[in-house]
Design a protein around this motif. Structure first.
Motif, mmCIF file in Angstrom:
data_model
loop_
_atom_site.group_PDB
_atom_site.id
_atom_site.type_symbol
_atom_site.label_atom_id
_atom_site.label_comp_id
_atom_site.label_asym_id
_atom_site.label_seq_id
_atom_site.Cartn_x
_atom_site.Cartn_y
_atom_site.Cartn_z
ATOM 1 N N THR A 65 3.093 2.024 3.105
ATOM 2 C CA THR A 65 4.139 1.034 3.306
ATOM 3 C C THR A 65 5.206 1.153 2.225
ATOM 4 O O THR A 65 6.371 0.888 2.446
ATOM 5 N N ARG A 66 4.771 1.546 1.029
ATOM 6 C CA ARG A 66 5.667 1.718 -0.100
ATOM 7 C C ARG A 66 6.809 2.662 0.229
ATOM 8 O O ARG A 66 7.975 2.355 0.009
ATOM 9 N N GLU B 125 0.849 -1.189 0.000
ATOM 10 C CA GLU B 125 0.000 0.000 0.000
ATOM 11 C C GLU B 125 0.887 1.242 0.000
ATOM 12 O O GLU B 125 2.045 1.189 0.368
ATOM 13 N N ALA B 126 0.282 2.370 -0.375
ATOM 14 C CA ALA B 126 1.040 3.601 -0.568
ATOM 15 C C ALA B 126 1.943 3.943 0.626
ATOM 16 O O ALA B 126 3.121 4.250 0.449
#
Lengths: 370, 286
Positions: free
Chosen positions: A172-173, A169-170
């Motif tokens: 975590t990215r 997900e954004a």
């Protein structure tokens, strides 16, 4: 120059059905401690290349050298190359500790040795508290850390990561990107990323190798590849939006050259030497970031705003000028309204020319003025 | 597992289904405990007033039933129990071994052509009765008729298509990368399959084993036509409890049937948690 850590020489892979070569004779050298992203659209052969480096697939011809030695005949587990799979391939039948210890257990190392190495890697990746948990219960980024840890524990000379950010997900990215950068520095790893996402490639790697249709189209530092694409494929692939590409002709005009396509005319930097390309058809590349808008009435090319698509702090503006449609990226606070007439200014120094025949970039040398 | 409340209607339907399913089991168990007078009494005796174990004793001591004035049982069932255990266990083990190797080969290495799995399955499209007689002739010529090795051979041949297909579906569900990961980490192909593939399809392996065992355990036709008396299995033995004087010995038959159920029920309980196919999913979490 020292021996590259990894070297691909004329590497080729044809599959049994014999239709097209998935990997069509690529040459690539990666230095120790370098991070390189193999970037290309899906089906360009990057995964096949990765599988050949790791040893899961045999090349049809060509050579793979690690530290100068050919590893084509070496089975996957003995090449000292680690691979983190896109879907992580964490063994859910085992605990986190067993996953991390797997590679060393396979190599028949002593238990004390394994425990120490697993402890170290768990520390590095922040997995220490979940070592005894079952891998089945982990979430996305934890699974990825286990997958990376399982690979790192065997101290690979080269680490390959397949689409490392695509399943995250954004939020975590961003964290993972930082994490990977940090790891690379701390462990001094040679890393090859394989991805179809240029943002991922540009943010993770220092060098980018752009692939399409089984061939490497360009290898360049991440900081340069958007400005200086070697050919039209790279120019049309890199950048969001990619470079504006217009096919036209160059004509000589008072001491310099101008590019012309229908009513669209733009001058090259005065004193530019374009060598033998003078009378040939060319494609001009204009980076959207280098197109500026000014109020109507000032000097420049008259244009009309067709579309303004905001994306946060920047806006992608689609303009019509001299019968051509080009895109510009401008700061959102200067965003023009759709349908308005504006003036365009294009930085002549940023223009890129491609041969209309070979689609390769033409060298342009601005003469030193006396 | 989220707990869910059953609606009353669904609950009722489930109870009904359970009654329908379990009634024959109940009846068999009750019949096995009935003395000969109750076996086919009219009106039916549901629960015997004086339950007895004589039917079970008769299985292994043919004379035991005489205390009720019924006679004519000539043979102990112990040979049949032994024969069934031997033939079913060995043939199941072989069938699973061959099926597993075939499944991995077909799923991972595309062994043979794409038609291979279908060819394997087509072997099962013959009705067994159609091939039973030819096998009698072939087995006679090969001198393996009326032997356990002959029976095991035909059980393996008959069940390998099932074990291959069932196991293949479980291997197919498992992402290939999981084995590749093991190989990249240093394992050989074979070891990767043993240490990674096998544990991850464990549920499927257990379920397939039980299924194949049930097929072999309950075979009647092959055991009947391929044996002349030297070998015996439980289903064949079941048919032998018909006497000239007392007719069919329902109670003794029921007792043997109950005995035959026991290993299956025990095995079912033992691997209960693996029978749900869900176990095999999520080998790689996405």
């Amino acid at each position: 120059m020292s021996t590259p850590k990894l070297e691909l020489v004329g590497l080729k892979k044809e599959f049994a059905d014999g239709s097209v070569a998935a990997v069509d004779g690529i040459d690539l050298a990666v230095e120790e401690g370098q991070t390189l992203a193999l970037l290309g659209p899906s089906g360009c052969g990057k995964s096949t290349t990765l599988n050949m480096i790791v040893g899961l697939e045999q090349p049809s011809s060509g050579d793979i050298r690690i530290d100068g030695r050919s590893v084509v005949a070496v089975p996957p587990g003995r090449r000292n190359v680690g691979l983190v799979f896109q879907d992580y391939a964490v063994f859910t039948s085992m605990s986190v500790r067993e996953n991390l210890a797997f590679g060393l257990r396979v190599r028949g190392q002593r238990k004390a040795e394994i425990d120490r190495a697993v402890g170290e890697v768990a520390e590095l990746l922040g997995l220490s508290t979940m070592l005894n948990g079952n891998a089945r219960d982990l979430g996305g980024s934890e699974l990825q850390r286990v997958a990376i840890g399982r690979t790192l524990v065997t101290r690979p000379a080269i680490l390959l990561l397949d689409e490392p950010l695509s399943n995250l997900e954004a939020g975590t990215r961003l964290a993972t990107r930082r994490e990977l950068r940090r790891l690379q520095k701390e462990a001094g790893l040679t890393i090859i990323y394989v991805t179809h996402d240029q943002v991922e490639a540009l943010s993770l790697a220092d060098w980018i190798a752009v692939m399409s249709a089984g061939k490497i189209r360009q290898v360049a530092p991440a900081s340069l590849i958007c400005q200086q694409p070697d050919n039209i494929f790279v120019a049309s692939f890199m950048g969001t939006p990619p470079m504006n590409l217009l096919r036209g002709a160059l004509t000589r005009a008072d001491g310099g050259y101008v590019f012309r396509k229908d009513a669209f005319v733009v001058g090259l930097l005065p004193g530019t030497d374009i060598g033998e390309a003078a009378d040939l058809p060319v494609t001009i590349g204009i980076r959207p970031e280098e197109v500026r808008l000014c109020a109507s009435g000032e000097a420049g090319l008259p244009a009309r705003v067709l579309l303004a698509e905001p994306r946060g702090s920047e806006t992608v503006v689609t303009l019509e000028t001299g019968g051509q449609v080009i895109k510009a990226v401008i700061a959102s606070d200067h965003r023009p309204t759709e349908g308005r007439d504006v003036m365009l200014e294009i930085d002549a120094a940023s223009l890129v020319l491609f041969s209309g025949e070979t689609n390769r970039r033409l060298p342009m040398i601005a003469e030193l003025r006396a | 597992m989220p707990s869910r409340r059953l609606s009353p209607l669904l609950g009722l339907l489930l109870i009904l289904a359970l009654v329908v399913t379990l009634f024959p089991v109940f009846w068999i168990v009750m019949t096995a405990l009935k003395p000969p007078t109750d076996w086919n009494a009219v009106p039916a005796v549901w629960i015997p007033a004086k339950p007895t174990l004589v039917n079970f004793r008769t299985l292994f001591d043919p004379e035991a039933i005489r205390e009720y004035g019924v006679g004519g049982v000539s043979q102990s069932a112990s040979a049949a129990v032994f024969g069934s255990l031997l033939a079913s266990t060995v043939s199941t083990a072989l069938s699973i071994l061959i099926g597993l190797l075939a499944a991995i080969g077909l799923s991972r290495y595309s062994s043979g052509s794409t038609a291979t799995p279908l060819i394997i399955l087509s072997g099962r499209m013959f009705p067994p009765a159609a091939i039973a007689v030819p096998f009698v002739i072939i087995f006679s010529a090969a001198h393996i008729i009326d032997t356990y090795s002959g029976l095991i051979a035909i059980y393996v041949a008959a069940t390998v298509p099932f074990s291959t297909w069932m196991l293949k579906s479980f291997v197919d569900d498992l992402p290939r990368e999981i084995e590749e990961a093991a190989m990249v980490d240093g394992q050989s192909r074979l070891m990767a399959h043993l240490t990674v593939t096998m544990p991850l399809i464990r549920g499927g392996l257990f379920a397939t084993t039980l299924f194949i065992f049930i097929l072999n355990w309950s075979d009647f036709m092959f055991a009947l036509v391929l044996s002349y008396g030297r070998i015996a299995t439980i289903p064949v033995q079941l048919a032998k409890y018909v006497t000239a004087t007392a007719g069919t010995l329902y109670g003794v038959q029921a007792a043997l049937a109950v005995l035959a159920m026991i290993p299956l029920v025990l095995a079912g309980f033992a691997i209960q948690s693996h029978l749900a196919r869900g176990m095999t999913f999520g080998a790689i979490k996405r």
